[in-house]
Design an enzyme around this catalytic site. Structure first.
Site, PDB file in Angstrom:
ATOM      1  N   TYR A  97      58.337  63.022   6.452  1.00 53.03           N
ATOM      2  CA  TYR A  97      57.087  62.540   7.034  1.00 53.03           C
ATOM      3  C   TYR A  97      57.311  61.158   7.641  1.00 53.03           C
ATOM      4  CZ  TYR A  97      52.276  60.871   7.411  1.00 53.03           C
ATOM      5  OH  TYR A  97      51.089  60.363   7.884  1.00 53.03           O
ATOM      6  N   GLY A 102      57.675  52.453  15.849  1.00 53.80           N
ATOM      7  CA  GLY A 102      57.172  51.567  16.891  1.00 53.80           C
ATOM      8  C   GLY A 102      58.280  50.740  17.512  1.00 53.80           C
ATOM      9  N   GLY A 111      65.292  53.440  25.266  1.00 54.04           N
ATOM     10  CA  GLY A 111      65.994  54.365  24.375  1.00 54.04           C
ATOM     11  C   GLY A 111      65.983  53.975  22.910  1.00 54.04           C
ATOM     12  N   GLY A 113      63.347  53.904  20.731  1.00 54.61           N
ATOM     13  CA  GLY A 113      62.591  54.870  19.936  1.00 54.61           C
ATOM     14  C   GLY A 113      63.402  56.124  19.667  1.00 54.61           C
ATOM     15  N   SER A 114      64.095  56.601  20.688  1.00 48.66           N
ATOM     16  CA  SER A 114      64.948  57.787  20.523  1.00 48.66           C
ATOM     17  C   SER A 114      66.089  57.508  19.550  1.00 48.66           C
ATOM     18  CB  SER A 114      65.515  58.220  21.876  1.00 48.66           C
ATOM     19  OG  SER A 114      64.484  58.614  22.753  1.00 48.66           O
ATOM     20  N   HIS A 138      51.479  62.054  11.982  1.00 48.01           N
ATOM     21  CA  HIS A 138      50.106  62.069  12.484  1.00 48.01           C
ATOM     22  C   HIS A 138      49.981  61.064  13.623  1.00 48.01           C
ATOM     23  CE1 HIS A 138      49.323  63.456   8.186  1.00 48.01           C
ATOM     24  NE2 HIS A 138      49.020  64.484   8.954  1.00 48.01           N
ATOM     25  N   ASN A 143      46.254  58.668  21.743  1.00 46.51           N
ATOM     26  CA  ASN A 143      47.519  57.944  21.945  1.00 46.51           C
ATOM     27  C   ASN A 143      48.470  58.798  22.781  1.00 46.51           C
ATOM     28  OD1 ASN A 143      49.830  56.389  21.823  1.00 46.51           O
ATOM     29  ND2 ASN A 143      49.740  56.046  19.609  1.00 46.51           N
ATOM     30  N   ARG A 153      60.453  65.356  22.828  1.00 47.48           N
ATOM     31  CA  ARG A 153      61.551  65.506  21.854  1.00 47.48           C
ATOM     32  C   ARG A 153      61.320  66.711  20.951  1.00 47.48           C
ATOM     33  NH1 ARG A 153      60.746  61.040  24.005  1.00 47.48           N
ATOM     34  NH2 ARG A 153      62.438  59.579  24.500  1.00 47.48           N
TER      35      ARG A 153
END
Length: 242
Positions: A97, A102, A111, A113-114, A138, A143, A153
């Protein structure tokens, strides 16, 4: 942080686990990124409790992104998401989870976040191996930036959650998004069962069941699935010598 970020910034990004000394920085970042106010205990937990995978992306020593996730047994999934996995999976099957992901505004679309998401997947493959069958999270229905990020992704919307969030006293709707891994899948729907039946019929040899019964089953299936790939025009050919 207002500096101009070079296109090569990702090559200078380092990853490390969050620690207690990061609490003030993480509080400030979460205040910028998310409309939800987290209690102090949450920040203490994600920076100290080993049950959380809390990873920071740093650029020249400063935190510019982070991901926080928890790998847990499926029995600990909250009620609203209890059907993320099919009931056929054992009770000790695990899920991951994502509590938070961010990136500082100036460093987005570089890149990072990836990179953080892929690092979580690597962590899962190392610790949970193939016992973890899904990664879920969630997100506010409004957003769109986050929704597009996850959909690009291969995350898919699983649930619509009305009034899931309370933001400054106002109730807001949310979505559950899921990425299935290691053979994980949700409970089958009626359509799944029909498609499975169609696949099974397509793989049967017509000689193995009476011709008349086969034709009746085939016609019934086509009435449900007019797009079925086993239509008599392009699918199974019947032998006239049966």
């Amino acid at each position: 942080m207002t500096e101009v970020v070079p296109s090569s910034a990702l090559s200078e990004v380092s990853l490390r686990l969050l620690c207690h000394d990061d609490i003030d920085t993480v509080k400030h970042l979460c205040g910028d990124w998310f409309p939800i106010e987290y209690p102090d205990s949450w920040y203490r937990d994600i920076t100290s409790n080993k049950k959380f995978f809390s990873l920071a992306a740093t650029y020249r020593g400063a935190i510019v992104g982070m991901i926080v996730a928890e790998i847990k047994n499926r029995t600990k999934i909250h009620k609203e998401d209890g059907d993320i996995l099919a009931s056929s999976f054992s009770v000790d099957t695990q899920v991951a989870y994502i509590l938070s992901l961010g990136v500082v505004k100036e460093f987005r679309k570089h890149g990072i976040g990836s990179l953080l998401l892929e690092s979580l997947k690597d962590h899962i493959s190392t610790t949970a191996q193939d016992h973890c069958k899904a990664i879920y999270l969630h997100v506010l229905t409004t957003n769109n930036t986050a929704i597009n990020f996850y959909e690009n992704r291969d995350f898919r919307q699983h649930h619509y959650l009305p009034y899931y969030y309370s933001i400054r006293g106002v109730l807001k709707d949310g979505f559950t998004y899921v990425l299935y891994i290691n053979g994980g899948h949700p409970p089958w729907t009626i359509l799944d069962y029909i498609q499975h039946l169609g696949s099974a019929l397509a793989n049967l040899s017509p000689c193995s069941i009476p011709h008349r019964i086969y034709r009746q089953a085939h016609s019934l299936l086509c009435s449900f699935l007019p797009w079925s790939s086993i239509s008599s025009k392009g699918g199974i050919e019947y032998s006239r010598t049966m």
